[in-house]
Design an enzyme around this catalytic site. Structure first.
Site, short mmCIF file in Angstrom:
data_model
loop_
_atom_site.label_atom_id
_atom_site.label_comp_id
_atom_site.label_asym_id
_atom_site.label_seq_id
_atom_site.Cartn_x
_atom_site.Cartn_y
_atom_site.Cartn_z
N GLY A 118 0.80 -1.22 0.00
CA GLY A 118 0.00 0.00 0.00
C GLY A 118 0.83 1.27 0.00
O GLY A 118 1.81 1.41 -0.75
N TYR A 119 0.40 2.22 0.83
CA TYR A 119 1.06 3.53 0.87
C TYR A 119 2.50 3.44 1.36
O TYR A 119 3.35 4.23 0.95
CB TYR A 119 0.26 4.49 1.76
CG TYR A 119 -0.87 5.17 1.01
CD1 TYR A 119 -0.59 6.03 -0.04
CD2 TYR A 119 -2.20 4.95 1.34
CE1 TYR A 119 -1.60 6.66 -0.74
CE2 TYR A 119 -3.22 5.58 0.65
CZ TYR A 119 -2.91 6.43 -0.40
OH TYR A 119 -3.91 7.05 -1.10
N ALA A 140 -0.72 -0.04 9.32
CA ALA A 140 -2.15 -0.30 9.47
C ALA A 140 -2.24 -1.68 10.11
O ALA A 140 -1.81 -2.66 9.52
CB ALA A 140 -2.86 -0.28 8.13
N TYR A 191 -16.00 6.42 9.38
CA TYR A 191 -14.56 6.73 9.32
C TYR A 191 -14.22 7.94 10.19
O TYR A 191 -13.83 7.81 11.34
CB TYR A 191 -14.09 6.90 7.87
CG TYR A 191 -12.59 6.68 7.79
CD1 TYR A 191 -12.04 5.48 7.36
CD2 TYR A 191 -11.72 7.67 8.26
CE1 TYR A 191 -10.68 5.28 7.38
CE2 TYR A 191 -10.34 7.46 8.27
CZ TYR A 191 -9.84 6.27 7.82
OH TYR A 191 -8.49 6.06 7.85
N VAL A 250 -7.66 1.11 -2.91
CA VAL A 250 -7.76 -0.31 -2.57
C VAL A 250 -6.42 -0.76 -1.98
O VAL A 250 -5.40 -0.72 -2.65
CB VAL A 250 -8.03 -1.16 -3.83
CG1 VAL A 250 -8.19 -2.63 -3.44
CG2 VAL A 250 -9.22 -0.66 -4.58
#
Ligand code: NAI
Length: 394
Positions: A52-53, A140, A235, A272
């Site tokens: 991911g990021y 995460a 969120y 995503v």
């Protein structure tokens, strides 16, 4: 073995080594196609560096600016007859490519929340690099063991105060349904803040500074999300939002200790990733958002987002541009009024019968599979492949 996707709800329990490597190479090629980061950091620690990021945050300074990188992640190596996790194969591929390009890259697989991991990373930085000038915090995680007490905290994705009912997509069945989630207890809120808030980010920065391996003038960035009001209850105003609020308070504390301009929160686009696919409602929102942004010609993935973060903010001559709350906003294109108005209109209409017509659900699914190395061009998925891959730096 021949490796095929095996999907269980919102996770895929297999990953393809060559597919993950192809994915990493595509991201590297994108970064190389962009102007070099002449003002970028040179020694970068990325916590949560494998997918991911965080993976994009390792690739951009390395291949855009020639930076040495240290990556920390929690992944599963492959075994004989059993695939490892995608983040493992991504990291093997990243390190191989970095070495081939003459770039320093070293990785640590284990629990970033622990004191032991912090010490190992500090020792390696001291021995190999002296200091780091940039720390990206992109964890995460669903749980965290407190390094002092040993207590295990679990994060939840729940609304606060009242139940939340919203449209949702069952990604296995391609069905739009309705999800109702009961509000979190006070304890669940506190636990989520403990896991996904900024406490561990602060602990990392303090440990690095106390050990003398954080360069003067170093910067650190952690990632957050805001999104539109249709996801706020789950969120921004939910348990994860409370953790992100804490992250911003951590940035302020870090700036208090290390000087203004040290710590930033960057608000990123909904994309995503393994983490976002676990959040109720968000996959349906992303499917509609992708459709609208692809049509508008301004869709970005993690690598494009993070390239922009470095080029326009962290490594720009003027330094980061901040919003009124002191945050970097690379969610700016997602949050544009015209984009959000179109998403909101589609949100009203979307149901199972029109899901594939009015949203980019197919794009969502193919991107989900790509996270695990499936569906990449040029990879022969019918061929035998070895699931056991060693990290070059190990
Ligand atoms: P991801 O699931 O792709 O990556 C998580 C990373 O954390 C992986 O490298 C994993 O190995 C690592 N990790 C997890 N637990 C660990 C542990 N105990 N020790 C060491 N490493 C551990 O997640 P994604 O989506 O890239 O999220 C990264 C950050 O970006 C998060 O703070 C998330 O809230 C934020 N963000 C994500 C957005 C999205 O739409 N995906 C949007 C805006 C912000």
């Amino acid at each position: 073995m021949i490796i095929q996707p095996r999907i269980r709800g919102f996770i895929c329990t297999t990953a393809h080594p060559e597919g993950c490597a192809a994915n990493v190479r595509q991201q590297i090629a994108y970064v190389k196609s962009r102007p070099a980061l002449t003002r970028g950091p040179k020694k970068v620690l990325v916590i949560g560096a494998s997918t991911g990021y965080g993976l994009a945050s390792r690739i951009v300074p390395a291949f855009g600016g020639g930076a040495a990188t240290v990556g920390v992640f929690f992944e599963k190596p492959g075994e004989e007859g059993k695939t490892g996790s995608a983040g493992w194969y991504n990291s093997v591929a990243f390190e191989s490519e970095a070495r081939a390009a003459g770039l320093y890259a070293r990785s640590f697989n284990g629990d970033a929340f622990s004191k032991e991991m912090k010490q190992q990373v500090i020792d390696a930085i001291r021995a190999d690099l002296g200091q780091v000038d940039c720390v990206i915090y992109s964890l995460a995680s669903p749980r965290r063991t407190d390094p002092e007490t040993g207590e295990v905290y679990k994060s939840v994705l729940k609304p606060i105060g009242e139940p939340y009912t919203q449209k949702n997509v069952n990604t296995d069945k391609a069905e739009v349904n309705t999800v109702s989630i009961d509000p979190a207890s006070e304890e669940e809120i506190a636990h989520t803040v403990k896991v996904m808030g900024g406490e561990d980010w602060e602990l990392w920065l303090h440990a690095l500074a106390d050990a003398g391996v954080l360069a003067d003038g170093a910067t650190t960035v952690a990632y957050s999300y805001i999104g539109p009001d249709l996801t706020w209850k789950i969120y921004t105003e939910g348990t994860i939002g409370m953790a992100k609020k804490h992250l911003e308070e951590s940035a302020a504390r870090l700036n208090g200790r290390f000087g203004a301009g040290t710590a930033y929160v960057s608000v990123n686009k909904a994309l995503v990733t393994q983490a976002s696919s676990a959040i109720p409602v968000v996959p349906l929102y992303i499917s509609l958002l992708y459709r609208v942004m692809k049509e508008a010609g301004n869709h970005e993935g993690c690598i494009e987002q993070i390239e922009r973060l470095f080029a326009d903010h962290l490594a720009s001559e003027a330094g980061p541009a901040l919003d009124d709350k002191g945050r970097i906003r690379i969610d700016d294109w997602e949050m544009r009024d015209d984009i959000q108005a179109k998403v909101a209109a589609l949100w009203e209409q979307v149901d199972t019968s029109n899901l594939r017509d009015i949203s980019d659900f197919d794009g969502y699914q193919s991107e989900f599979l790509r996270l695990f190395g499936f569906g990449l061009e040029g990879v022969d998925y019918s061929a035998e492949t070895d699931p056991v891959r060693a990290l070059p730096s190990a």
